[in-house]
Design an enzyme around this catalytic site. Structure first.
Site, PDB file in Angstrom:
ATOM      1  CG  ASN A  34      75.565  31.011  79.064  1.00 36.54           C
ATOM      2  OD1 ASN A  34      76.572  31.352  78.436  1.00 36.54           O
ATOM      3  ND2 ASN A  34      74.365  31.447  78.763  1.00 36.54           N
ATOM      4  CG  HIS A  78      77.295  26.352  64.817  1.00 34.54           C
ATOM      5  ND1 HIS A  78      76.079  26.625  65.405  1.00 34.54           N
ATOM      6  CD2 HIS A  78      77.018  26.013  63.543  1.00 34.54           C
ATOM      7  CE1 HIS A  78      75.123  26.456  64.522  1.00 34.54           C
ATOM      8  NE2 HIS A  78      75.658  26.085  63.384  1.00 34.54           N
ATOM      9  CG  HIS A 135      79.119  35.095  74.985  1.00 29.47           C
ATOM     10  ND1 HIS A 135      79.224  34.394  76.159  1.00 29.47           N
ATOM     11  CD2 HIS A 135      77.807  35.022  74.634  1.00 29.47           C
ATOM     12  CE1 HIS A 135      78.042  33.910  76.504  1.00 29.47           C
ATOM     13  NE2 HIS A 135      77.155  34.288  75.604  1.00 29.47           N
TER      14      HIS A 135
HETATM   15 FE1  HDD Z   1      74.870  32.463  72.187  1.00 31.28          FE
HETATM   16  C1  HDD Z   1      77.986  33.482  71.378  1.00 31.28           C
HETATM   17  C2  HDD Z   1      76.135  30.708  74.876  1.00 31.28           C
HETATM   18  C3  HDD Z   1      71.679  31.750  73.244  1.00 31.28           C
HETATM   19  C4  HDD Z   1      73.659  33.828  69.370  1.00 31.28           C
HETATM   20  N1  HDD Z   1      76.702  32.171  72.973  1.00 31.28           N
HETATM   21  C5  HDD Z   1      77.870  32.667  72.488  1.00 31.28           C
HETATM   22  C6  HDD Z   1      78.965  32.230  73.291  1.00 31.28           C
HETATM   23  C7  HDD Z   1      78.440  31.448  74.279  1.00 31.28           C
HETATM   24  C8  HDD Z   1      77.012  31.409  74.076  1.00 31.28           C
HETATM   25  C9  HDD Z   1      79.205  30.764  75.395  1.00 31.28           C
HETATM   26  C10 HDD Z   1      80.415  32.606  73.089  1.00 31.28           C
HETATM   27  C11 HDD Z   1      81.136  31.572  72.286  1.00 31.28           C
HETATM   28  C12 HDD Z   1      82.585  31.951  72.193  1.00 31.28           C
HETATM   29  O1  HDD Z   1      83.271  31.903  73.232  1.00 31.28           O
HETATM   30  O2  HDD Z   1      83.021  32.297  71.099  1.00 31.28           O
HETATM   31  N2  HDD Z   1      74.071  31.498  73.774  1.00 31.28           N
HETATM   32  C13 HDD Z   1      74.754  30.765  74.710  1.00 31.28           C
HETATM   33  C14 HDD Z   1      73.821  30.028  75.525  1.00 31.28           C
HETATM   34  C15 HDD Z   1      72.567  30.332  75.083  1.00 31.28           C
HETATM   35  C16 HDD Z   1      72.720  31.244  73.970  1.00 31.28           C
HETATM   36  C17 HDD Z   1      74.203  29.095  76.659  1.00 31.28           C
HETATM   37  C18 HDD Z   1      71.241  29.845  75.550  1.00 31.28           C
HETATM   38  C19 HDD Z   1      71.052  28.676  76.072  1.00 31.28           C
HETATM   39  N3  HDD Z   1      73.012  32.770  71.452  1.00 31.28           N
HETATM   40  C20 HDD Z   1      71.818  32.365  72.016  1.00 31.28           C
HETATM   41  C21 HDD Z   1      70.733  32.650  71.104  1.00 31.28           C
HETATM   42  C22 HDD Z   1      71.290  33.222  69.989  1.00 31.28           C
HETATM   43  C23 HDD Z   1      72.714  33.299  70.240  1.00 31.28           C
HETATM   44  C24 HDD Z   1      69.276  32.336  71.370  1.00 31.28           C
HETATM   45  C25 HDD Z   1      70.639  33.696  68.720  1.00 31.28           C
HETATM   46  C26 HDD Z   1      69.614  33.157  68.196  1.00 31.28           C
HETATM   47  N4  HDD Z   1      75.674  33.562  70.688  1.00 31.28           N
HETATM   48  C27 HDD Z   1      74.984  33.977  69.594  1.00 31.28           C
HETATM   49  C28 HDD Z   1      75.866  34.637  68.562  1.00 31.28           C
HETATM   50  C29 HDD Z   1      77.274  34.483  69.194  1.00 31.28           C
HETATM   51  C30 HDD Z   1      76.978  33.830  70.523  1.00 31.28           C
HETATM   52  C31 HDD Z   1      75.451  35.992  68.138  1.00 31.28           C
HETATM   53  C32 HDD Z   1      78.133  35.736  69.295  1.00 31.28           C
HETATM   54  C33 HDD Z   1      79.493  35.337  68.825  1.00 31.28           C
HETATM   55  C34 HDD Z   1      79.352  33.989  68.342  1.00 31.28           C
HETATM   56  O3  HDD Z   1      78.060  33.587  68.441  1.00 31.28           O
HETATM   57  O4  HDD Z   1      80.227  33.287  67.878  1.00 31.28           O
HETATM   58  O5  HDD Z   1      75.755  33.979  67.354  1.00 31.28           O
END
Ligand code: HDD
Length: 686
Positions: free
Chosen positions: A152, A343, A79
């Site tokens: 999402n 978060h 993202h």
């Molecule tokens: Fe995630 C970012 C949505 C599964 C780890 N995620 C991130 C963002 C969105 C989602 C919208 C961007 C937020 C922003 O605009 O700053 N993610 C989802 C959805 C998931 C999902 C809907 C499943 C239902 N994500 C998921 C899993 C993991 C992560 C299973 C790890 C275990 N996601 C992250 C992250 C991010 C992230 C690496 C990258 C930047 C951030 O968090 O702030 O921690």
């Protein structure tokens, strides 16, 4: 009262007020260093002699350069490319029966929100219109603390357990040896992952559908994906799933258009959102919830904890409970959109988690990632991340601490400060985790109830119209067609033969393999009309029309059309060969908005060719004009013309009898506006 004024309406917008304290405006100010010293020279560094070396002593040069050298922070691992806006949320009626969440109790309360939309796979500078899932993350600044709904635009996910997230991301990101391809899943490692992780089949169906190439962030649904819990003030819990439903309906681009847009305007979605808000066309979504009573946990043919499953809306209706309006663009991209930290673990009393193993893992990952992205544990103090309610605890120090905690005491329990800050009882708003009864052995296993990977993939397929199915097949053929490994192509085809044999055969035919596995296609016969985009809201509001005109155009016709479009909420732009004003057949002038070089049909929802013999003859002589019309036609867009304008359509190879092509005989633009509202005219796609 301006609707663009976030403090308008009932009550003040607390987030807006808080942000105001941090805003800086340089208007009329003198240039200084970060220490406040006035600077007298900002063009030339301090040198020993006019042609001599620069001196280390030049503190202004050093400070300016050092700050510049550190302007970038690590981009999000997923993202990375996003765009955001401020707004507010209001609940329609009290949700007291279901949840004690404060912001869901009182319809007169407007809760400030900040929403960040994103693509998932691409880097920060990648194109907006790539085929990808879109992030839809909402931060509610409630009186009880920040609540983040980090969702999402697709209601299911690729994997069932967070431990597989790094594998998934490594597979869809550019390949590690050559960092190719950017912002695309059309490559070997992604499809190898899919073929060998069948739990991804359902989500891949969505990702190959038109949902993955939205027309606009304003025209996407949002989903919390996981099952959460609502808990009311009696301590009674229900499983809940969250939905955002756009007031403008759910609409998509077509793939050829999406690819062209990535070159013509990589900021297409950003600009669309920014301009809509600047114009006062504030996008709105209704918040919906699906709820399942705890005692019904095991009554469905899917596990409510499985994030690769939807709760069919026909089975479990979506209750619409409120509305979100985005009404202000951020002041500063970096400070707000880049530094915002979401978060899924940011909850408020009345909202709790389920044991979905994907959600459980996310609860760890998000804070962890902010530590490296934002450089330390105090990111909650950044203006965009601060709650609007007071926050007090014994956490201290760390990089970039801004709070000045007074007094000697920073521990619990204490007597010197009477135990302050004291934990709050539940009745005082203290968060109490839902006391779910848990029994079991510690195991590294997945429940058998998560094993059906194909029924809902087929439910999705069954729910698509013929046109949508064609788009899905084409998307598979494109993506799998880019895969170099024959073995991977074969495995993908075999996997999807478990969803639908016809689909698998169609993919196979496109990529030159044969369905070879004795797949056991899912026997699911149900369909869910809510899954098809064709059943969505259709309105001309906020659409954009290009009017092609040159000298000699019909002034009255174009003026009337522009008025009618404006009345319907449609923006129109005059596109001509140059930016010089054009003069009509009766000598009246009109301003030009874009040229045939600066614009392109993919930047509009529809095109209209003005009448007037000289105007049309000039347009016919320019290749870009016929290409403009021809492309709009091939992307199934509404096309309008009157008088001689029809000649240009013919010259562009447009079938003037086709669906959505409106020849306006009596200058009645109604039919054209109706055609614009239909979004696309699939009857042309045979
Ligand atoms: Fe995630 C970012 C949505 C599964 C780890 N995620 C991130 C963002 C969105 C989602 C919208 C961007 C937020 C922003 O605009 O700053 N993610 C989802 C959805 C998931 C999902 C809907 C499943 C239902 N994500 C998921 C899993 C993991 C992560 C299973 C790890 C275990 N996601 C992250 C992250 C991010 C992230 C690496 C990258 C930047 C951030 O968090 O702030 O921690």
């Amino acid at each position: 009262m301006s609707t663009n004024d976030p403090t308008s309406g009932s009550g003040e917008n607390k987030k807006e007020k808080q942000l105001q304290a941090f805003r800086v405006n340089n208007k009329g100010k003198k240039l200084t260093t970060n220490q406040g010293l006035r600077v007298s020279e900002d063009e030339h560094s301090l040198k020993a002699g006019v042609r001599g070396p620069t001196l280390l002593e030049d503190f202004h040069f050093r400070e300016k350069m050092t700050h510049f050298d550190h302007e970038r922070i690590p981009e999000r691992i997923v993202h990375a490319r996003g765009y955001a806006a401020h707004g507010e949320f209001e609940v329609y009626e009290s949700m007291k029966e279901f949840t004690k969440a404060g912001f869901l109790q009182d319809p007169s309360v407007k809760t400030p929100v900040f929403v960040r939309f994103s693509t998932v796979a691409g880097s920060r500078g990648s194109g907006d219109t790539v085929r990808d899932v879109r992030g839809f993350a909402t931060k509610f600044y409630t009186e009880e603390g920040n609540y983040d709904l980090v969702g999402n635009n697709i209601p299911v996910f690729f994997i069932q357990d967070a431990i597989k997230f790094p594998d998934l991301v490594h597979a869809f990101k550019p390949e590690q040896h050559n960092e190719i391809p950017q912002a695309s899943t059309a490559h070997d490692t992604f499809w190898d992952f899919v073929a060998n992780n069948s739990e991804s089949a359902h989500m891949v169906m969505w990702a190959m559908s038109d949902r993955a190439i939205p027309r606009s962030y304003r025209m996407m649904e949002g989903f919390g994906v996981h099952t959460f819990r609502f808990v009311n003030d009696q301590g009674q819990a229900r499983f809940v799933k969250f939905h955002w439903k756009p007031k403008l309906g759910v609409h998509s681009l077509v793939w050829d258009e999406a690819q062209r847009l990535a070159g013509k305007n990589p900021d297409f979605h950003r600009q669309d959102l920014y301009e809509a808000i600047e114009k006062g066309d504030f996008p709105e979504w209704e918040l919906g919830v699906q709820m399942i009573d705890e005692e019904d946990e095991f009554t469905f043919n899917f596990d409510v904890l499985d994030p690769t499953k939807v709760w069919p809306e026909e089975l479990i209706p979506v209750k619409i409970i409120g509305k979100m309006t985005l009404n202000r663009n951020p002041d500063n991209y970096f400070s707000e959109t880049e530094q915002v930290a979401f978060h899924p673990g940011h909850v408020v009393p009345g909202i709790d988690f389920s044991n979905d193993p994907l959600l459980q893992g996310r609860l760890f990952s998000y804070t962890d990632t902010q530590l490296s992205r934002l450089g330390g544990p105090n990111f909650h103090e950044l203006p965009i991340n601060r709650p609007v309610c007071p926050f007090h605890n014994n956490q201290r120090d760390g990089m970039h601490r801004m709070t000045i905690n007074q007094g000697p005491v920073a521990y619990h329990k204490n007597s010197l400060e009477n135990n302050d800050p004291a934990p709050a009882a539940e009745a005082e708003g203290g968060y109490v985790h839902y006391q779910e009864k848990i029994e079991g052995r510690k195991v590294q296993q997945r429940s058998d109830s998560f094993k059906d990977h194909f029924s809902q993939a087929r439910l999705f397929w069954n729910s698509m119209t013929e046109v949508e199915k064609k788009h899905i097949i084409k998307a598979f053929r494109f993506e799998v067609g880019k895969v170099k490994s024959k073995s991977v192509q074969q495995q993908v085809v075999n996997l999807f033969s478990n969803v639908d044999v016809e689909l698998a055969e169609q993919i196979a035919a496109g990529v030159g393999v044969k369905v070879s596995a004795s797949g056991q296609p899912s026997q699911e016969t149900a369909s869910s009309p809510a899954l098809s985009q064709e059943n969505t809201i259709k309105t001309p509001a906020t659409r954009k029309v290009a009017i092609l005109a040159e000298d000699g155009f019909d002034f009255e016709e174009v003026s009337e059309l522009k008025d009618a479009l404006k009345h319907a909420g449609v923006t129109s732009e005059i596109v001509s060969e140059t930016l010089n004003p054009i003069s009509s057949s009766d000598g009246q002038e009109m301003e030009v908005d874009q040229t045939l070089l600066t614009s392109d049909s993919v930047l509009y929802d529809a095109v209209y060719v003005a009448g007037g013999k000289d105007s049309v003859n000039s347009l016919k002589a320019v290749k870009e004009a016929t290409t403009f019309v021809n492309e709009a036609f091939s992307h199934y867009k509404a096309i309008g013309a009157s008088g001689e304008g029809t000649d240009l359509l013919k010259a562009a190879g447009v079938d003037t009898g086709a669906a959505g092509v409106e020849i306006l005989e009596s200058r009645n633009s109604e039919a054209f506006i109706h055609a614009v509202a239909q979004h696309r005219h699939w009857a042309r796609q045979v």
